[in-house]
Design a protein around this motif. Structure first.
Motif, mmCIF file in Angstrom:
data_model
loop_
_atom_site.group_PDB
_atom_site.id
_atom_site.type_symbol
_atom_site.label_atom_id
_atom_site.label_comp_id
_atom_site.label_asym_id
_atom_site.label_seq_id
_atom_site.Cartn_x
_atom_site.Cartn_y
_atom_site.Cartn_z
ATOM 1 N N LEU A 89 -1.523 1.127 -6.157
ATOM 2 C CA LEU A 89 -2.957 1.702 -5.960
ATOM 3 C C LEU A 89 -4.065 0.865 -6.520
ATOM 4 O O LEU A 89 -3.906 0.226 -7.639
ATOM 5 N N SER A 92 0.784 -1.305 0.181
ATOM 6 C CA SER A 92 -0.046 0.046 -0.045
ATOM 7 C C SER A 92 0.640 1.105 -0.205
ATOM 8 O O SER A 92 0.867 2.312 -0.622
ATOM 9 N N VAL A 93 1.960 1.209 0.811
ATOM 10 C CA VAL A 93 2.765 2.499 0.962
ATOM 11 C C VAL A 93 3.406 2.808 -0.532
ATOM 12 O O VAL A 93 3.739 3.825 -0.658
ATOM 13 N N ILE A 152 -5.468 9.051 3.533
ATOM 14 C CA ILE A 152 -4.648 10.251 3.492
ATOM 15 C C ILE A 152 -5.505 11.221 2.496
ATOM 16 O O ILE A 152 -5.681 12.447 2.723
ATOM 17 N N ILE A 153 -6.152 10.848 1.403
ATOM 18 C CA ILE A 153 -6.788 11.543 0.546
ATOM 19 C C ILE A 153 -8.222 12.167 1.350
ATOM 20 O O ILE A 153 -8.565 13.298 1.097
ATOM 21 N N ASN A 160 -6.658 0.094 -1.327
ATOM 22 C CA ASN A 160 -5.551 0.793 -0.818
ATOM 23 C C ASN A 160 -6.150 1.767 0.301
ATOM 24 O O ASN A 160 -6.312 3.045 -0.004
ATOM 25 N N TYR A 161 -6.231 1.292 1.735
ATOM 26 C CA TYR A 161 -6.651 2.038 2.652
ATOM 27 C C TYR A 161 -5.635 3.066 3.058
ATOM 28 O O TYR A 161 -5.850 4.207 3.605
ATOM 29 N N PHE A 162 -4.428 2.832 2.881
ATOM 30 C CA PHE A 162 -3.534 3.750 3.500
ATOM 31 C C PHE A 162 -3.676 5.098 2.434
ATOM 32 O O PHE A 162 -3.768 6.153 3.215
ATOM 33 N N TYR A 163 -3.282 5.172 1.210
ATOM 34 C CA TYR A 163 -3.564 6.355 0.392
ATOM 35 C C TYR A 163 -5.242 6.784 0.538
ATOM 36 O O TYR A 163 -5.231 8.137 0.278
ATOM 37 N N GLY A 164 -6.090 6.033 0.798
ATOM 38 C CA GLY A 164 -7.435 6.590 0.755
ATOM 39 C C GLY A 164 -7.729 7.243 1.780
ATOM 40 O O GLY A 164 -8.293 8.357 1.922
ATOM 41 N N MET A 191 2.740 2.437 -3.223
ATOM 42 C CA MET A 191 2.004 3.024 -4.080
ATOM 43 C C MET A 191 1.254 1.925 -5.180
ATOM 44 O O MET A 191 1.189 2.166 -6.450
#
Length: 294
Positions: free
Chosen positions: A27, A22-23, A37-38, A31-35, A25
């Motif tokens: 995508l 996930s970290v 963050i967004i 992908n809960y990590f960037y989800g 990238m």
């Protein structure tokens, strides 16, 4: 015993690989990590554009503590305990049923995967939110559980990141109580879960944001900032000492069960709970606090 040790070991390794992917990238829809963050950046931007309490800094009191809680509870907590615990508990539950010749499938009321996508999503969303609403009431009703929930209510200035300031015991309680109804109504795909999960995170962030919104007539269905701030009020009315406005994503349960409470604009109300001036101010002491209570 070896089977359970293997489950724990594989849970750790599988989840660690998932976090790394996930970290780095990879995508995709899950992908809960960037989800996270967004969603956080979007709601934070809304706080900057539409501030309700205009004298409150974007970097409000405990902003960084809440940001740490947000990532700890969403990712590190899973890595440390929850994934291994939930997988082991699920296997143990299945094994105990197997002793009497049963399985989770014997309790399934319908095959959810036979339904259209949006029907599955709607059922999953309603069941999860209703169970969480009742669980939230339990956290306010029983002193043992309330001591854990105080971590969340120690917020003194509301902002989006306060949404995920909670003690590690809370998801254990929530997940345990959700497991049975979800087993009864059948399995769900990862896409089903992700769709609902991201929506709940978005609404949860908004509920805690410094924004003067209630969504008009939708306030009777969706929880909102003008309603949820009263859940965090320090001085509760005499007849509501166990709390008000328990809604997670939906507010409709509070209106149905008469736990709704919005007497006037809550923009400037004091937040917290009785005796919160003595409550620990840092992460380690807050996590240890309930363990020191009788």
């Amino acid at each position: 015993m070896n089977k359970y040790l293997d489950i724990i070991k594989n849970s750790y390794s599988d989840y660690w690989n998932y976090v790394k992917q996930s970290v780095l990238m990879e995508l995709n829809w899950e992908n809960y990590f960037y989800g996270l963050i967004i969603i956080s950046l979007v709601v934070w931007a809304l706080e900057a554009i539409f501030p309700w309490r205009k004298n409150q800094s974007l970097f409000r009191k405990d902003f960084w503590l809440d940001t740490f809680y947000m990532f700890f509870n969403f990712f590190l907590l899973n890595l440390i305990v929850l994934i291994a615990l939930s997988n082991s508990a699920a296997q143990l539950f299945n094994d105990l049923l197997g002793i009497v010749g049963l399985s989770v499938a014997n309790f399934q009321l319908l095959d959810i995967n036979e339904l259209p996508f949006f029907a599955r999503i709607f059922i999953f969303f309603i069941v999860v939110d209703f169970v969480q609403w009742w669980t939230h009431r339990l956290l306010h009703t029983f002193e043992f559980l309330w001591n854990f929930h105080k971590v969340h209510h120690s917020v003194k200035e509301m902002g989006f990141a306060a949404h995920l300031r909670y003690h590690w015991m809370e998801p254990v309680v929530y997940s345990s109580l959700k497991y049975i109804p979800l087993a009864i109504i059948g399995g769900f795909s990862a896409q089903d879960v992700a769709f609902v999960h991201f929506f709940n995170i978005f609404i949860g962030h908004l509920n805690h944001a410094n924004i003067n919104w209630d969504y008009g007539w939708l306030k009777y269905i969706l929880n909102n900032p003008k309603m949820h701030i009263w859940h965090h009020v320090k001085e509760l009315p005499e007849d509501r000492k166990n709390g008000v406005n328990f809604g997670i994503t939906l507010s409709i349960w509070d209106y149905i069960f008469k736990t709704n409470y919005i007497p006037y604009s809550g923009r400037d109300i004091e937040l917290g709970f009785e005796g919160d001036e003595k409550f620990p101010k840092n992460f380690i002491e807050q996590e240890a606090y309930p363990l020191g209570k009788k």
